[in-house]
Design an enzyme around this catalytic site. Structure first.
Site, short mmCIF file in Angstrom:
data_model
loop_
_atom_site.label_atom_id
_atom_site.label_comp_id
_atom_site.label_asym_id
_atom_site.label_seq_id
_atom_site.Cartn_x
_atom_site.Cartn_y
_atom_site.Cartn_z
N GLU A 171 0.85 -1.21 0.00
CA GLU A 171 0.00 0.00 0.00
C GLU A 171 0.88 1.26 0.00
OE1 GLU A 171 -3.00 1.49 -0.76
OE2 GLU A 171 -3.60 -0.59 -0.65
C1 LIG Z 1 2.61 -9.85 1.13
C2 LIG Z 1 2.35 -8.83 0.08
C3 LIG Z 1 1.04 -8.53 -0.27
C4 LIG Z 1 0.79 -7.61 -1.29
N1 LIG Z 1 -0.52 -7.38 -1.70
C5 LIG Z 1 -0.74 -6.68 -2.84
C6 LIG Z 1 -2.04 -6.64 -3.44
O1 LIG Z 1 -3.01 -7.17 -2.91
N2 LIG Z 1 -2.19 -5.98 -4.62
C7 LIG Z 1 -1.14 -5.37 -5.25
O2 LIG Z 1 -1.34 -4.83 -6.31
N3 LIG Z 1 0.10 -5.39 -4.70
C8 LIG Z 1 0.33 -6.03 -3.53
N4 LIG Z 1 1.59 -6.08 -2.98
C9 LIG Z 1 2.68 -5.38 -3.65
C10 LIG Z 1 3.16 -4.15 -2.87
O3 LIG Z 1 2.18 -3.15 -2.87
C11 LIG Z 1 4.49 -3.69 -3.51
O4 LIG Z 1 5.45 -4.71 -3.23
C12 LIG Z 1 4.94 -2.36 -2.97
O5 LIG Z 1 4.09 -1.34 -3.41
C13 LIG Z 1 6.39 -2.03 -3.38
O6 LIG Z 1 6.57 -2.22 -4.75
P1 LIG Z 1 7.79 -3.10 -5.29
O7 LIG Z 1 7.78 -4.39 -4.55
O8 LIG Z 1 7.70 -3.15 -6.75
O9 LIG Z 1 9.06 -2.32 -4.84
P2 LIG Z 1 9.82 -1.14 -5.68
O10 LIG Z 1 8.79 -0.22 -6.23
O11 LIG Z 1 10.73 -1.81 -6.63
O12 LIG Z 1 10.62 -0.44 -4.56
C14 LIG Z 1 11.86 -0.95 -4.04
C15 LIG Z 1 12.42 0.07 -3.04
O13 LIG Z 1 12.71 1.29 -3.71
C16 LIG Z 1 12.04 2.37 -3.07
N5 LIG Z 1 11.64 3.33 -4.10
C17 LIG Z 1 11.06 3.11 -5.29
N6 LIG Z 1 10.86 4.27 -5.93
C18 LIG Z 1 11.32 5.25 -5.14
C19 LIG Z 1 11.39 6.66 -5.24
N7 LIG Z 1 10.95 7.33 -6.31
N8 LIG Z 1 11.93 7.35 -4.20
C20 LIG Z 1 12.37 6.73 -3.11
N9 LIG Z 1 12.33 5.39 -2.96
C21 LIG Z 1 11.80 4.65 -3.96
C22 LIG Z 1 10.86 1.76 -2.36
O14 LIG Z 1 10.44 2.56 -1.26
C23 LIG Z 1 11.45 0.43 -1.92
O15 LIG Z 1 12.14 0.58 -0.72
C24 LIG Z 1 1.86 -6.96 -1.93
C25 LIG Z 1 3.18 -7.25 -1.56
C26 LIG Z 1 3.43 -8.18 -0.59
C27 LIG Z 1 4.85 -8.52 -0.27
#
Ligand SMILES: Cc1cc2nc3c(=O)[nH]c(=O)nc-3n(C[C@H](O)[C@H](O)[C@H](O)COP(=O)(O)OP(=O)(O)OC[C@H]3O[C@@H](n4cnc5c(N)ncnc54)[C@H](O)[C@@H]3O)c2cc1C
Length: 599
Positions: A441
């Site tokens: 989220e």
């Molecule tokens: C158990 C679980 C349940 C989930 N449930 C859902 C669901 O129901 N539906 C759904 O759609 N998704 C779901 N998610 C996905 C979740 O919302 C994403 O994993 C989360 O939003 C982070 O995205 P990412 O994993 O791609 O990380 P990334 O976007 O790749 O981020 C990696 C790191 O980089 C940082 N970062 C990225 N961009 C920036 C920036 N511009 N400035 C500073 N820092 C940055 C982030 O803060 C993070 O620390 C779930 C994930 C998990 C693990």
């Protein structure tokens, strides 16, 4: 394993004494049913369900987890039956639109129930929680036909919902998502792509699952401006509204993960699945934003729940476990040692959890009242003000509460010493389960950018002023109150410093935009502690007033004042570090060339 006990006294304190819910509900349009008796009955019933049905399944869910077989997912023992009971109790319909089978009660009451559900069994609570997200989306943006077909089933709880945003290569940056939506001749769309990490994407608890999916239309603009929103049901609805033929969407596998084992985290494959557009083309993200605040407040509850559960478990243990003597002499002279609750450091850990849980409750319920006013406020002015306040408080509630909630879960484990690390006590599960709160989220980093960049700097500080004005008025009104002085003086100082820091960060950001990213998380954490200072000062005032009027609950109210004192003396000073680091500039972060990060 700690048995969850709903903290009804504190829930009522926050609702009735701090936030005057009775008056709040009376001021809303169409909230006539939310009488004090009705609200009380709902909370009592909810507490019973959470204590007796959900709490005993919390450890079962962790140990059994979900299992995948040929695309189907089996949830842990008892989950399905508990969901059936939840549906029969009418809980899914509580705050939903009465035109589609809902009870139309204010959202803030739903948040109180969500708190109890989430604290007693977060993994289980995510199934109806995700449905709530899908319900809100269709309620807000669906056509009448979509509402008749899907909303009625989601509201009754017969079907559940999901939110399908994340893809293997993107989560925070949804502008790069690739899932495609090809228009069909009959007005439907064929959805093709892979979504990952989809909570409750597949399970055996309900007869159908309604996926809300972000995808791109052919020729859509690049980035976030080219994303549309679709309903994609697992089973296509029949003419009579029942669940029919299987759609081309399936769960490819389950993720193995650190915690929340009872919730199915699914890889979802859409292979030309039939979908229906919700809202206008290319406006999918805007549609999502309209309910994002509610969803994020929902996630903030995980921080509150982690602190509350850790506190309940570790408090009982600290009163029972004997180790060494109090430094000022034995407190349990007949025993072989004193209970560990006599030791200052154990007190620090217990009180931190307590003030985090109670402060979080105050913040979440306050935000919940803004959600009510946004939906059902009587005047445009009230609705606008509530929307601005909610927008400002949301990233703080989501990120700050999940961060300090996780810290509290760790402290809950620490109070147990070695036993905290052992599974049967449930404390290590609380740590594992609550860790995800800071990630999904919108991560803490992303929430911080939303707060500082979008909400505060882009409004030239207006969003901050909506809140700080309120604090200023409170401080002025109580400036002559001798008993409150210990809270009002530091609160007034923080409130001023908050504005000054915002100006300074804003000035440096005008010269170098990297400064926003460099300051954002410290700014958010600072803001969280400042918001808590206001809420704790207000709680102390309520308690002092009650004691001045005479009360049979002296101990309860005195504990509130003592908790406020602990907060001001021992947690609020953390703002000093955040203030210094938020102004430390981006150079110390960005000067090092990427190549120098070599291992
Ligand atoms: C158990 C679980 C349940 C989930 N449930 C859902 C669901 O129901 N539906 C759904 O759609 N998704 C779901 N998610 C996905 C979740 O919302 C994403 O994993 C989360 O939003 C982070 O995205 P990412 O994993 O791609 O990380 P990334 O976007 O790749 O981020 C990696 C790191 O980089 C940082 N970062 C990225 N961009 C920036 C920036 N511009 N400035 C500073 N820092 C940055 C982030 O803060 C993070 O620390 C779930 C994930 C998990 C693990």
């Amino acid at each position: 394993m700690p048995e969850y006990k709903a903290p009804l006294r504190d829930i009522k304190f926050v609702m009735n004494e701090l936030l005057n819910s009775e008056q709040h509900y009376a001021n809303l349009e169409g909230a006539e049913d939310a009488t004090p008796d009705m609200v009380d009955a709902i909370i009592q019933e909810g507490a019973k369900f959470c204590e007796q049905v959900l709490s005993p399944l919390n450890q079962v869910g962790d140990q059994e987890g979900c299992t995948w077989s040929e695309g189907g997912v089996k949830t842990p023992t008892g989950f399905k039956e508990a969901y059936q009971q939840y549906v029969e109790g009418g809980w899914p319909s509580m705050t939903a639109d009465p035109n589609y089978g809902g009870q139309g009660l204010p959202h803030s009451i739903g948040l109180v129930v969500s708190e109890m559900v989430g604290t007693s069994n977060w993994s289980w609570g995510m199934y109806p929680g995700l449905s709530h997200g899908a319900t809100n989306t269709i309620e807000e943006h669906g056509t009448e036909e979509q509402k008749q077909t899907y909303l009625t089933k989601l509201i009754s709880g017969e079907w559940t919902g999901t939110m399908c945003l994340t893809e293997p290569h993107c989560g925070s940056d949804l502008g790069t998502l690739r899932t495609k939506a090809e228009p069909n001749a009959d007005g439907t769309y064929s959805i093709t792509g892979t979504k990952i990490f989809i909570s409750a994407g597949e399970h055996d608890m309900a007869e159908n699952i309604v996926h809300i999916v972000l995808a791109r239309l052919p020729g859509a603009p690049e980035g976030t401006k080219g994303i549309s929103l679709f309903i994609v049901p697992k089973q296509l609805p029949n003419e009579d509204g029942s669940a029919g033929e299987r759609n081309a969407v399936s769960c490819g596998s389950l993720e193995h993960k650190m915690g929340i084992h009872g919730n199915a985290t699914c890889v979802m494959n859409f292979d030309g699945a039939k979908g229906w557009l919700i809202g206008p083309e290319n406006k999918g993200l805007n549609c999502m934003f309209t309910f994002m605040n509610t969803a994020r407040i929902g996630t903030a509850i995980q921080g509150l729940g982690a602190a509350e559960l850790g506190f309940q478990g570790s408090l009982a243990y600290a009163k029972d476990r004997l180790a060494m003597r109090s430094l000022s002499g034995p407190k349990n002279p007949d025993g072989i040692a004193d209970p560990i609750i006599v030791h200052p450091d154990v007190r620090r850990m217990l009180l931190t959890q307590k003030v985090v849980a109670e402060g979080a409750r105050a913040l979440i319920y306050l935000a919940g009242q803004q959600v009510d006013v946004v939906h059902s406020g009587k005047t445009e002015e009230e609705r606008k003000h509530a929307d601005a306040l909610l927008g400002f408080l949301t990233p703080i509630a989501k990120a700050f509460l999940t961060e300090i909630g996780y810290e509290s879960a760790n402290l809950g484990m620490q109070v147990f010493g070695g036993h905290g690390f052992i599974t049967e006590w449930g404390m290590e599960q609380n740590v594992r389960d609550s860790r995800i709160g800071m990630i999904y989220e919108g991560t803490t980093g992303i929430q911080a950018l939303d707060l500082l960049g979008r909400k505060v700097l882009m409004t030239q500080g207006e969003a901050l002023k909506v809140f700080t004005k309120q604090v200023h008025v409170f401080c002025k009104e109580n400036a002559d109150n001798e008993q409150l002085k210990e809270f009002i003086e530091p609160l007034a100082a923080i409130n001023k410093e908050w504005g000054d820091l915002t100006m300074k960060v804003g000035m440096t950001a005008m010269k170098n935009r990297e400064e926003v990213g460099a300051a954002a998380v410290d700014y958010l954490m600072y803001s969280g502690y400042a918001v808590f200072a206001y809420l704790w000062a207000r709680m102390a005032k309520v308690a002092l007033d009650k004691m001045a009027d005479g009360t049979s609950e002296e101990m309860f109210y005195n504990a509130k004042v003592q908790s406020a004192r602990f907060y001001f003396k021992r947690l609020l000073p953390r703002t000093k570090t955040h203030a210094e680091t938020m102004l430390a500039g981006s150079d110390s972060l960005l000067d090092m060339p990427e190549e120098a990060f070599a291992i």
